[in-house]
Design a protein around this motif. Sequence first.
Motif, short mmCIF file in Angstrom:
data_model
loop_
_atom_site.label_atom_id
_atom_site.label_comp_id
_atom_site.label_asym_id
_atom_site.label_seq_id
_atom_site.Cartn_x
_atom_site.Cartn_y
_atom_site.Cartn_z
N THR A 41 33.30 53.15 19.45
CA THR A 41 31.90 53.38 19.81
C THR A 41 31.45 54.68 19.19
OG1 THR A 41 32.58 54.49 21.85
CG2 THR A 41 32.09 52.15 22.00
N GLY A 42 30.17 54.74 18.78
CA GLY A 42 29.62 55.95 18.19
C GLY A 42 28.84 56.75 19.20
N ASP A 43 28.20 57.81 18.74
CA ASP A 43 27.42 58.67 19.62
C ASP A 43 26.08 58.03 19.99
OD1 ASP A 43 28.52 61.65 17.91
OD2 ASP A 43 29.39 60.58 19.59
N GLY A 44 25.63 57.10 19.20
CA GLY A 44 24.33 56.50 19.47
C GLY A 44 24.21 55.12 18.88
N ALA A 45 23.06 54.53 19.04
CA ALA A 45 22.86 53.16 18.57
C ALA A 45 22.70 53.10 17.07
CB ALA A 45 21.61 52.57 19.25
N GLY A 46 22.44 54.23 16.42
CA GLY A 46 22.34 54.23 14.99
C GLY A 46 20.95 53.98 14.46
N SER A 47 20.06 53.35 15.24
CA SER A 47 18.71 53.07 14.76
C SER A 47 17.65 53.79 15.59
CB SER A 47 18.44 51.57 14.78
OG SER A 47 18.50 51.07 16.10
N THR A 48 18.05 54.51 16.62
CA THR A 48 17.10 55.21 17.50
C THR A 48 17.43 56.70 17.56
OG1 THR A 48 16.76 53.25 18.88
CG2 THR A 48 16.17 55.38 19.84
N LEU A 49 16.41 57.51 17.36
CA LEU A 49 16.55 58.96 17.46
C LEU A 49 15.71 59.47 18.61
CD1 LEU A 49 17.51 61.69 16.16
CD2 LEU A 49 15.35 61.65 14.88
N VAL A 50 16.27 60.33 19.42
CA VAL A 50 15.55 60.98 20.51
C VAL A 50 15.45 62.46 20.15
CG1 VAL A 50 15.40 61.40 22.99
CG2 VAL A 50 16.51 59.31 22.14
N ALA A 51 14.32 62.85 19.60
CA ALA A 51 14.10 64.24 19.20
C ALA A 51 13.18 64.91 20.22
CB ALA A 51 13.47 64.30 17.81
N TYR A 52 13.47 66.15 20.53
CA TYR A 52 12.68 66.80 21.58
C TYR A 52 12.71 68.32 21.42
CZ TYR A 52 17.15 68.07 23.69
OH TYR A 52 18.40 68.61 23.91
N ALA A 84 17.49 63.43 27.79
CA ALA A 84 18.83 62.92 28.11
C ALA A 84 18.74 61.55 28.77
CB ALA A 84 19.56 63.89 29.02
N TRP A 85 17.73 61.35 29.60
CA TRP A 85 17.56 60.04 30.26
C TRP A 85 17.08 58.98 29.27
CZ3 TRP A 85 14.78 62.99 34.68
CH2 TRP A 85 15.73 63.48 35.58
N VAL A 86 16.25 59.38 28.32
CA VAL A 86 15.83 58.43 27.28
C VAL A 86 17.04 58.04 26.43
CG1 VAL A 86 14.43 58.13 25.21
CG2 VAL A 86 13.45 59.25 27.22
N GLN A 87 17.86 59.02 26.08
CA GLN A 87 19.06 58.73 25.29
C GLN A 87 19.99 57.80 26.05
OE1 GLN A 87 22.47 59.68 25.74
NE2 GLN A 87 23.04 58.75 23.79
N GLU A 88 20.12 58.02 27.33
CA GLU A 88 20.98 57.17 28.17
C GLU A 88 20.47 55.73 28.18
OE1 GLU A 88 21.36 57.03 32.86
OE2 GLU A 88 22.46 58.74 32.06
N ALA A 89 19.16 55.57 28.20
CA ALA A 89 18.57 54.23 28.27
C ALA A 89 18.59 53.52 26.92
CB ALA A 89 17.12 54.32 28.77
N THR A 90 18.53 54.27 25.82
CA THR A 90 18.44 53.66 24.50
C THR A 90 19.77 53.62 23.75
OG1 THR A 90 17.89 55.77 23.43
CG2 THR A 90 16.05 54.42 24.24
N GLY A 91 20.69 54.52 24.12
CA GLY A 91 21.92 54.65 23.34
C GLY A 91 21.68 55.35 22.01
N GLY A 92 20.53 55.98 21.86
CA GLY A 92 20.18 56.63 20.60
C GLY A 92 20.88 57.97 20.43
N ASP A 93 20.53 58.65 19.35
CA ASP A 93 21.09 59.96 19.03
C ASP A 93 20.11 61.06 19.44
OD1 ASP A 93 23.33 58.80 17.86
OD2 ASP A 93 22.35 58.61 15.92
N LEU A 94 20.64 62.09 20.06
CA LEU A 94 19.82 63.22 20.49
C LEU A 94 19.69 64.26 19.38
CD1 LEU A 94 20.97 64.01 24.15
CD2 LEU A 94 18.66 63.39 23.45
#
Length: 223
Positions: A41-52, A84-94
């Motif tokens: 498993t990777g750190d994120g879904a690979g196609s979603t970025l959560v920038a903040y 962090a909650w958006v990342q948890e819901a999407t599996g994206g990268d922070l």
Amino acid sequence: MRKFGTIFLLLCLLLSLAACGSTDQTTGTADPAPAAQPAPTGDGAGSTLVAYFSWAENAVLSEDVDAITSPSVVPPGNVQQLAAWVQEATGGDLFSIQVTDPYPSDWDACLARANQERGEDARPALTAAVEDLDQYDTVFLGYPNWWYGVPMAVLTFLEENDLSGKQVYLFCSHGTGGLANSVEILTQALPNATLSDNIFDCSEEEAAQSQQAIQTWVAGLGN
């Protein structure tokens, strides 16, 4: 007769050993196959970025900062927690948007600098850029309302990271000003992205209790 009995016992023992060896080879009971390894498993879904951008990750805390009266600047800050909650819901990268010159942890001093940057249309330098931006087709962009708009560092981020052709969703923590002019500012800064008008926002007082609300919002976007 006794010799015959001895030979008979030896033959029985040899047949028994041969049978055991045959069982081990056909069933694998003696040397079981290695257990299947879990898929990596990777750190994120690979196609979603959560920038903040979060004040809590862009300030040097003074020793007298009170976590009760200044929760936004004490990690995790409002936007940091929402991200962090958006990342948890999407599996994206922070990705945390951070400036090279941190802001004061005193709110009045921070606002004064933010207002100066706004008046100068400044672009504060950032510590890092997103690696391999092309891998993302969806971007969640989080920010606080500063001076009825966005921190100028967010505009630096958008100019250094081209989001053209990407689906962008906004989430915001604010005081009494609500979203103010932030959406209009970001719309102008993202002319070639698809900016959703389905925006999540909450007051700074509600941010710490907004996990269910923001994750329900994410689920409703179909991601």
